[in-house]
Design an enzyme around this catalytic site. Structure first.
Site, PDB file in Angstrom:
ATOM      1  CE  LYS A  46      -2.325  -3.125   2.585  1.00  0.00           C
ATOM      2  NZ  LYS A  46      -3.135  -4.010   1.490  1.00  0.00           N
ATOM      3  CG  ASP A  51       3.461  16.732  -5.891  1.00  0.00           C
ATOM      4  OD1 ASP A  51       3.144  16.482  -7.157  1.00  0.00           O
ATOM      5  OD2 ASP A  51       2.755  17.701  -5.563  1.00  0.00           O
ATOM      6  CG  HIS A 222      -6.807  -4.544   8.034  1.00  0.00           C
ATOM      7  ND1 HIS A 222      -5.823  -3.709   7.064  1.00  0.00           N
ATOM      8  CD2 HIS A 222      -7.008  -5.702   7.482  1.00  0.00           C
ATOM      9  CE1 HIS A 222      -5.817  -4.558   5.970  1.00  0.00           C
ATOM     10  NE2 HIS A 222      -6.425  -5.747   6.346  1.00  0.00           N
TER      11      HIS A 222
END
Length: 304
Positions: A46, A51, A222
């Site tokens: 993930k 930028d 999680h």
């Protein structure tokens, strides 16, 4: 990741994104690898890079339940970290590598995506990735073992799944026996019930060796974090199971002596305050059919 999104993100939505100007690459298309080991290789990372100067990682996928916009498995508790400045480059670099590996093109040279600002900060952070390319070495599992084995006072771990091998069991048990405050914080409402039952087969040995197990009662915990002695920590995508350590492409960040560790310690304490501690007697008193099912499922836990 094709397998991870195939039931909830159909091809038509991918094409709609592309038509809107979003570049999309599909990792490990399922139809290419049916009945092959590659079918088990998932992109579980993930990573968000902005930028070149900001990057995020943690446990959250892009789905409404992770923000509790929809309710699945009770309250969904996750964890993530934001890196600014030079620390963001490690995650950006690995995103670019995976992007090109899957056929994506870069609009600029790689150096264009490097951070342009340099911020002074206490301590250090080290982003890293892991995956089947490294096998049989598991960088992620080595990080976990290092944080556990070097703890002198405490090691607190949050993980949604628990499917550990012998070195990990020994590390946890040895730390508990040596007087380290070892805590495993696990979900109260699981998203994978078979994996949850298999995890319970480990409780007895851990509890005997003074490992404290807490169940997060509001719902699904999680987050994937490790906090060692309140000084060193891990935040990332890695679960404490065989899939994360051997089959998935994973990522995370090791932290030492940074202010963010205080925030992580506070978050883990809040989780603990809303959790129920499991006793050995409670574990022994489970119904016989749950004991039998847990024992049988443990034989297959590496594939769950």
């Amino acid at each position: 990741d094709d397998f991870g999104s195939m039931m909830r993100f159909p091809a038509g939505q991918i094409e709609a994104l592309r038509e809107s100007g979003v570049e999309v690459q599909v990792f490990n298309p399922v139809h290419h690898y049916v009945n092959r080991l590659y079918f088990n290789y998932r992109d579980h990372r993930k990573i968000v890079c902005i930028d070149g100067s900001t990057a995020y990682t943690g446990g959250a996928n892009v789905a409404d339940e992770y923000a509790n916009l929809t309710v699945r498995f009770g309250y969904w508790k996750d964890c993530g970290i934001r890196l600014d400045g030079a620390g963001a480059w490690g995650l950006t670099r690995e995103f670019l590598h995976m992007w090109q590996r899957n056929g994506g093109q870069l609009m600029q040279e790689r150096d264009y995506y490097r951070p342009h600002d340099h911020r002074e900060a206490a301590g250090f952070c080290q982003p890293f990735v892991d995956g089947p390319d490294n096998n049989p070495i598991s960088t992620a599992e080595d990080v976990f073992l290092h944080l556990i084995n070097n703890a002198r006072r405490s090691v607190h771990i949050t993980t949604p799944y628990l499917a550990i091998d012998e070195p990990m069991r020994q590390a946890l048990c040895s730390a508990g026996d040596s007087g380290v405050d070892v805590r495993l914080l696990l979900p109260g409402i699981p998203d994978h019930k078979f994996a949850y039952l298999a995890a319970q087969s480990h409780y007895g040995e851990l509890l005997v060796h003074h490992v404290k197990i807490y169940i997060y009662e509001p719902g699904l915990l999680h987050g994937k974090t490790v906090l060692s002695d309140g000084e060193a920590a891990f935040v990332g995508s890695v679960n404490m199971d065989y899939r994360s350590f051997q089959l998935h492409f994973e990522c995370g960040t090791v932290l030492y002596g940074v202010p963010a560790i205080e925030g992580l310690a506070e978050d883990i304490q809040r989780i603990t305050d809303r959790s129920r501690r499991v006793t050995y007697q409670e574990w022994k008193s489970r119904p016989w059919y749950r004991k039998l099912l847990s024992t049988l499922l443990r034989l297959f836990e590496m594939w769950m």
